[in-house]
Scaffold this active site. Structure first.
Site, PDB file in Angstrom:
ATOM      1  CG  ASP A 264       1.052  15.908  11.352  1.00  0.00           C
ATOM      2  OD1 ASP A 264       1.699  14.909  11.691  1.00  0.00           O
ATOM      3  OD2 ASP A 264       0.450  15.990  10.249  1.00  0.00           O
TER       4      ASP A 264
ATOM      5  CG  HIS B 157      -1.134  15.179   7.031  1.00  0.00           C
ATOM      6  ND1 HIS B 157       0.047  14.599   7.438  1.00  0.00           N
ATOM      7  CD2 HIS B 157      -1.248  14.956   5.697  1.00  0.00           C
ATOM      8  CE1 HIS B 157       0.630  14.041   6.379  1.00  0.00           C
ATOM      9  NE2 HIS B 157      -0.133  14.248   5.306  1.00  0.00           N
TER      10      HIS B 157
ATOM     11  CG  ASP C  20      -1.843   1.202   1.271  1.00  0.00           C
ATOM     12  OD1 ASP C  20      -1.610   2.164   0.511  1.00  0.00           O
ATOM     13  OD2 ASP C  20      -2.809   1.176   2.065  1.00  0.00           O
TER      14      ASP C  20
ATOM     15  CE1 TYR D 158       4.250   9.054   8.657  1.00  0.00           C
ATOM     16  CE2 TYR D 158       3.809  11.281   7.886  1.00  0.00           C
ATOM     17  CZ  TYR D 158       3.441  10.180   8.635  1.00  0.00           C
ATOM     18  OH  TYR D 158       2.292  10.197   9.366  1.00  0.00           O
TER      19      TYR D 158
ATOM     20  CG  ASP E  35       3.683  15.215   8.844  1.00  0.00           C
ATOM     21  OD1 ASP E  35       3.622  16.201   9.601  1.00  0.00           O
ATOM     22  OD2 ASP E  35       2.770  14.360   8.766  1.00  0.00           O
TER      23      ASP E  35
ATOM     24  CG  HIS F 201      -5.277  12.245  10.501  1.00  0.00           C
ATOM     25  ND1 HIS F 201      -5.531  13.548  10.139  1.00  0.00           N
ATOM     26  CD2 HIS F 201      -3.981  12.009  10.158  1.00  0.00           C
ATOM     27  CE1 HIS F 201      -4.430  14.074   9.589  1.00  0.00           C
ATOM     28  NE2 HIS F 201      -3.480  13.161   9.600  1.00  0.00           N
TER      29      HIS F 201
HETATM   30  C1  X5A Z   1      -0.352  11.218  11.169  1.00  0.00           C
HETATM   31  C2  X5A Z   1      -0.170  11.517   9.726  1.00  0.00           C
HETATM   32  C3  X5A Z   1      -0.926  11.238   7.445  1.00  0.00           C
HETATM   33  C4  X5A Z   1      -1.829  10.433   6.607  1.00  0.00           C
HETATM   34  C5  X5A Z   1      -1.574  10.723   5.141  1.00  0.00           C
HETATM   35  C6  X5A Z   1      -2.435   9.909   4.213  1.00  0.00           C
HETATM   36  N1  X5A Z   1      -1.044  10.974   8.862  1.00  0.00           N
HETATM   37  N2  X5A Z   1      -2.177  10.227   2.848  1.00  0.00           N
HETATM   38  O1  X5A Z   1       0.767  12.219   9.374  1.00  0.00           O
HETATM   39 ZN    ZN Z   2       0.890  14.278   9.301  1.00  0.00          ZN
END
Ligand code: X5A
Ligand code: ZN
Length: 649
Positions: free
Chosen positions: A172, A174, A20, A305, A265, A135
């Protein structure tokens, strides 16, 4: 009081068992890389190590539905095919037989950290966890997140510790929509998130991630979204967002606890974020939050990441939690137009709910129209779309550097010339006895009549010695008390000595002591701004710190005279926040008739302790606000960090 590091090796167990491409970046090495680097830098050893426990189902129930908890519990016995099928029912999620155990440890780690901080075992800390949490929703896993670690920690702080005001800062890259949904209508939790948004074209593609989502009902104004509409945001953009948007609100909110959804990230090199902020930026963000809530800051890992960038950013965060000064920021401190547009629209959306933002001129500026159509999400951006700035510095050169500081932290020194002052100092703050050579001191004194007496010579000798110690890197910062008659001349000598020392060239001098010193110096800058009245915070966040971050001084001199008019907490906050842009090199010059308490408070903040609270937020008077606006208007062409709205062409 120290810093906790909460961790458990078992959290490296969960991993993706099938192909994935979206989920493969969330892997066990994220934790081991961060921990290895903390060890190599000698940081882990300086922390109180706490082994994570599993959260109870009752604790999970603080934000999740019983059915959802059961669903995750049952994944423990599923085979690979079943796990994959179940994972497919959620957006960007994988389950592993160890997921339930790991996710309960992640929540437990956050809870232990909050308990340790709120019971006074430590001042602050970091929980290194997997899976991440922000999330995750009441009855749904999402975006690699299973249980909402930070949201549960906030609910727990309210329920078990009786807190009334919790600030969550989600740095973060996101949008932590899970946290937003859980506290949307709750005015006891202020949720701030910045996130890559690109007008809705970036995951999770939600209309409610935009700046105009500000909460509902009682919670209006307690959700703060700062959407980044271009990638490439860097140090200047992040610091500007804190100074102009987050911190005014945060001071007005006056939290009892700060929780950080600490995803990295948003750092340079990350494949998800595509941003440009360097690891040192997280030291500055951390330091800027430590002035809140008496320094009670609990950071909990979310994303991140790029292993090197993640590890280095984690080290920067922990080092700062421990009280070490933040390293200088690299790159030009000029926020980009797109960042200013975003900050401006978030300020405009929040202004109706916050006095602290009403000072700013918040008329909305025309921005690129939202591309959200009622039918659904806008088309995805192709690679090569708009980028805020091109990378000025190659990533590799930034991250290939070996760990720079296994060295012990630098501590401040205090030099007092009056023997009758007794100070209560933190144990490793040195009370300095040394003095510069007589000839040197006399040479400096010859230039100034007021420095000729014996007692002033002594003071001057100590000042020169301390200053050299700071500029050579033997001590981080210092405090000097001088006789009032010599204060102005001493200040002048300090500036000239600083300027002539080796490569040190940039000195920021703040003179808060009435008019006469300014008149004597060739380095005069003066503002008619308030230091006593309600405008204090606006002046610090809206003028002094943006100037200081834009100027990036090698040394900050703060002169506080008898007429400085600052109360201890104000002087402490100012001094504490000035450590940021100066690499910690702050020299406070006090006149001997200032109270010894003041020297003590300043010694503690220079040592990295949190400043005392300012008390209830007081708004600037209309005259002060106008003076501030005028000055900013005069200065913002040269000092771009002062801008909080895009330039109209
Ligand atoms: C915790 C976090 C990111 C999810 C990305 C999905 N989640 N494309 O950084
Ligand atoms: Zn994130």
């Amino acid at each position: 009081m120290g810093t906790a590091l909460v961790y458990h090796e078992d959290m490296t167990a969960t991993r993706l068992l099938w192909d994935d491409p979206e989920c493969e970046i969330e892997r066990p090495e994220r934790l081991t890389a961060a921990l290895d680097r903390l060890r190599k830098c000698g940081l882990e050893q300086r922390c109180l190590r706490l082994s994570a426990r599993e959260a109870s189902e009752e604790e999970l129930g603080l934000v999740h539905s019983p059915d959802y908890v059961s669903l995750v519990r049952e994944t423990q016995v599923l085979g690979k095919e079943e796990l994959q099928a179940l994972s497919g029912q959620f957006d960007a999620i994988y389950f592993h037989p160890s997921t339930f155990h790991c996710a309960r440890l992640a929540v437990g780690a956050a809870l232990q950290l909050v308990d340790a901080v709120l019971t006074g075992v430590v001042q602050n800390g970091l929980a290194l966890v997997r899976p991440p949490g922000h999330h995750s929703q009441r009855a749904a896993a999402n975006g690699f997140c299973v249980f909402n670690n930070v949201a549960i920690a906030a609910a727990h702080a309210k329920q078990k510790h009786g807190l009334h005001r919790i600030l969550i800062v989600d740095w973060d890259v996101h949008h932590g929509q899970g946290i937003q949904y859980l506290f949307e209508d709750d005015p006891s939790v202020l949720y701030f998130s910045w996130h890559r948004y690109e007008h809705g074209r970036f995951w999770p593609f939600l209309r409610e991630s935009d700046a105009d989502a500000v909460g509902r009902g009682q919670g209006l104004g307690f959700t703060v979204n700062l959407p980044w509409n271009q990638v490439g945001m860097g140090n200047a953009d992040y610091v500007a967002a804190f100074l102009h948007l987050l911190l005014p609100l945060a001071f007005e909110f006056d939290p009892e606890l700060v929780l950080v959804s600490a995803g990295f990230d948003s750092a340079i090199g990350d494949p998800e974020g595509q941003m440009q902020a360097t690891p040192e930026c997280f030291a500055h963000l951390t330091q800027l939050l430590q002035v809140l809530a008496g320094g009670r800051v609990c950071a909990v890992l979310e994303g991140g990441y790029h292993l090197e960038s993640l590890a280095e950013s984690v080290c920067m965060t922990v080092r700062t939690l421990l009280g070490d000064p933040a390293p200088p920021l690299s790159g030009p401190m000029v926020p980009c137009q797109s960042a200013l547009e975003s900050i401006q629209s978030a300020c405009a959306a929040q202004a109706p709910h916050w006095k602290s933002l009403q000072l700013q001129d918040v008329t909305p500026v025309p921005t690129s129209p939202s591309t959200h159509s009622p039918e659904g999400r806008p088309p995805p951006l192709l690679p090569g779309g708009p980028v805020c700035k091109t990378a000025a510095s190659a990533l590799s050169s930034l991250l290939d550097q070996p760990c720079l500081y296994p060295a012990p932290p630098l501590c401040p020194a205090v030099a007092l010339t009056a023997p009758d002052i007794t100070l209560v100092l933190p144990p490793d703050v040195t009370q300095q006895e040394g003095s510069a050579l007589n000839e040197e001191t006399e040479a400096w004194a010859r230039a100034h009549e007021s420095l000729a007496q014996d007692e002033t010579l002594t003071a001057l000798g100590k000042l020169l010695y301390l200053l050299d110690g700071m500029l050579d890197g033997q001590v981080s910062s210092g405090i000097v008390a001088t006789p009032p008659s010599a204060a102005a001349a001493t200040l002048d000598v300090a500036i000239q000595r600083g300027l002539s020392h080796g490569a040190q060239r940039r000195i920021l001098w703040l003179n808060i002591r009435g008019k006469e010193a300014a008149a004597l110096s060739m380095f005069q800058v003066s503002t008619p701004l308030p230091v006593v009245t309600g405008g204090f915070l606006s002046c610090i966040l809206g003028l002094v710190l943006p100037l200081a971050y834009g100027f990036q001084p090698d040394l900050v001199l703060v002169a506080l005279g008898p007429a400085h008019g600052l109360q201890g907490p104000h002087a402490a906050l100012l001094t504490s926040m000035l450590r940021g842009p100066a690499g910690g090199r702050v020299l406070a010059l006090l006149e001997e008739d200032s109270t010894p308490q003041l020297a003590g408070i300043l010694a503690r903040v220079l040592h990295g302790e949190a400043p005392p609270s300012l008390g209830p937020y007081s708004v600037a008077s209309p005259e002060d606000a106008q003076a501030l606006r005028y000055l900013r208007g005069q200065l913002e062409r040269q000092w771009k960090m002062l801008q909080c709205r895009p330039q109209t062409r």
